[in-house]
Write an enzyme that holds these catalytic residues in place. Structure first.
Site, mmCIF file in Angstrom:
data_model
loop_
_atom_site.group_PDB
_atom_site.id
_atom_site.type_symbol
_atom_site.label_atom_id
_atom_site.label_comp_id
_atom_site.label_asym_id
_atom_site.label_seq_id
_atom_site.Cartn_x
_atom_site.Cartn_y
_atom_site.Cartn_z
ATOM 1 N N HIS A 206 0.962 -1.416 0.138
ATOM 2 C CA HIS A 206 -0.305 0.078 0.179
ATOM 3 C C HIS A 206 0.540 1.042 -0.117
ATOM 4 O O HIS A 206 0.031 2.528 0.403
ATOM 5 C CB HIS A 206 -1.124 -0.048 1.168
ATOM 6 C CG HIS A 206 -1.947 -1.544 1.211
ATOM 7 N ND1 HIS A 206 -2.313 -1.909 0.985
ATOM 8 C CD2 HIS A 206 -1.483 -2.360 2.417
ATOM 9 C CE1 HIS A 206 -2.854 -2.606 0.955
ATOM 10 N NE2 HIS A 206 -2.483 -2.955 2.287
ATOM 11 N N SER B 171 16.301 19.734 -14.962
ATOM 12 C CA SER B 171 15.017 20.706 -14.870
ATOM 13 C C SER B 171 15.339 22.109 -14.899
ATOM 14 O O SER B 171 16.776 23.144 -14.915
ATOM 15 C CB SER B 171 14.431 21.027 -13.118
ATOM 16 O OG SER B 171 13.831 21.969 -13.117
#
Length: 481
Positions: A156, A286
């Site tokens: 999970h 970036s």
């Protein structure tokens, strides 16, 4: 001027930006139309051998012009005739005037069209399988290297029992090994359409050979063998069954699902700074944030894998809507879906090989994450040690529960470190096991049989399937973009 015109029209990035030269060539016009000419030569040779009035000079003339295709003439012929196969028959006949009367003798368009597609599918698989083998090989080496390095498991996407870096890689490998088998099976199952005529009955060839059924069967077998296939489909309509395309592209879509899962895992681990894909010295992550190291290769794989999975809808729908012996609404769709599936699979395997050849692991970061969570995971072991030392299991459980909640509050509400171990050490109740805490908290006592599973899995299932590809293992991938 030509270069300027090139940038004035859409170019598929699958070819212009990503695909390997061999896969781009496999679906090129050059390969397609030279294969058509090869098939016309095979047909003429077999027909001659079986007694039709075809001369050696005609076949030699065809062979001498197999490669010199006048694409401009073919395009002009197609504009006039609105038929791609007949356009190339006329173009071939133009440079082979002696052979012109026997080119395409008895055949239908699907003789060259479908048989060429089957050759391209076969050759496409032969390009992909060694690439997949190399990905598996690189990842197997990685799994072996880190077979016993403990790391947090996640269910999970929440911290769970420890596993190892190598064992997690084996989960990826297991899926890729399934893909290897899934790609090999449709490749081996491929047959040749062969020489079947307009509706698959071979009527035209039976007429050519004056009702001699044996010669028609010999013709089919001879052409099939010349094309490098062991078998031809015994029954076809005008085309081979479009379920064959479903079979082939299903295996590629399944590979796409695997690659998406593997690369998503790598992206998640990159966020945790536990594992990173290769990052070049001058690479920019970036344009705005110079510190960033984005997992752009894994992101590319995920992006293209989605496209690969989505392409499966095309052959499924095409197979479902073919009427009776054939309808032509398959053609335009297949011109796109078949090449794009193989080109996309080729790109993601090349990129994934590059990733797996340079995966970077940060053991200290992994160790810090384990230290942060391990005290909670060790509570059951502490309880067992206290019981062995004479304590009451229920009393110990309550003590641990209270201390765990206090430590969790420090982590979640105050942003502090997990201090459960320090709380246990300060509590006199746990004095009987304080000397055992280092052993109890050794991460390697929490990984079960993960290292042994890695060793057995690699030796029994992974390494043997790579043996046929040993000669092609040394190819390294350098990504231009």
């Amino acid at each position: 001027m030509e270069e300027a015109e090139e940038f004035m029209k859409y170019r598929s990035p699958l070819v212009s930006r990503y695909a390997s030269k061999e896969m781009a060539y496999n679906f090129s016009d050059r390969k397609k139309f030279t294969t058509w000419r090869k098939l016309w030569i095979y047909l003429a040779k077999a027909e001659k051998a079986l007694g039709l009035p075809i001369t050696d000079a005609q076949i030699l003339e065809m062979e001498s012009h197999e490669l010199d295709i006048d694409f401009a003439m073919a395009a002009e012929e197609e504009r006039k005739l609105r038929h791609d196969v007949m356009a190339h028959v006329h173009t071939f006949a133009h440079c082979c005037p002696a052979a012109a009367p026997i080119i395409h003798l008895g055949a239908t368009s699907c003789y060259v069209g479908d048989n060429t597609d089957l050759i391209m599918l076969r050759d496409g698989f032969d390009i992909l399988l060694p690439k997949l083998a190399r990905v598996i090989d690189r990842l197997a080496n990685f799994a072996e290297k880190y077979a016993d390095l403990p790391t947090l498991g996640f269910t999970h996407y929440q911290p769970a029992q420890l596993t190892t870096v190598g064992k997690r890689a084996c989960l990826w490998l297991q899926d890729l090994a399934m893909d290897m088998r899934n790609l090999q099976r449709p490749r081996d199952d491929l047959r040749f359409r062969g020489v079947k005529g307009t509706t698959g009955t071979q009527a035209s060839f039976l007429q050519l050979f004056q009702g001699d059924h044996d010669k028609v069967e010999d013709l089919d077998r001879m052409v099939t063998e010349m094309a490098g296939f062991k078998k031809a489909y015994l029954v076809t309509g005008q085309t081979y069954s479009r379920k064959v395309d479903v079979d082939c592209l299903s295996s590629l879509a399944s590979l796409g699902a695997t690659v998406h899962k593997v690369c998503t895992d790598i992206r998640l681990l990159a966020n945790l700074k536990e594992i990173e894909e290769p990052f070049e010295k001058d690479q920019i992550g970036s344009s705005a944030m110079p510190y960033k190291r984005n997992p752009m290769r894994a992101e590319r794989c995920c992006s293209l894998a989605r496209h690969l999975v989505a392409l499966l809808a095309d052959p499924l729908q095409t197979a479902s809507v073919q009427w009776l012996e054939r309808t032509l609404d398959d053609s335009a769709n297949r011109r796109i879906s078949l090449p794009e599936s193989f080109l996309t699979a080729d790109i993601i395997l090349s990129t994934l090989q590059n990733i797996t050849e340079g995966l970077v692991v940060y053991p200290k970061v992994i160790e810090r994450h384990i230290r942060h969570e391990l005290p909670f995971m060790a509570t059951e072991n502490i309880i067992m040690a206290m019981v062995k030392a004479g304590g009451n299991r229920q009393d110990c459980h309550e003590k641990i529960r209270v201390l765990s909640q206090e430590a969790a509050a420090v982590v979640k509400q105050e942003g502090g470190d997990n201090d459960l171990l320090a709380r246990v050490q300060r509590d006199p109740y746990f004095a009987p096991v304080l000397g055992q805490l280092d052993t109890i908290l050794d991460p390697k006592t929490f990984i079960g049989r993960a290292p042994q599973q890695v060793t057995r899995f690699l030796s029994e299932e992974v390494r043997p399937m790579l043996e046929p590809y040993r000669a092609k293992m040394d190819v390294k991938i350098e990504l231009e973009l």
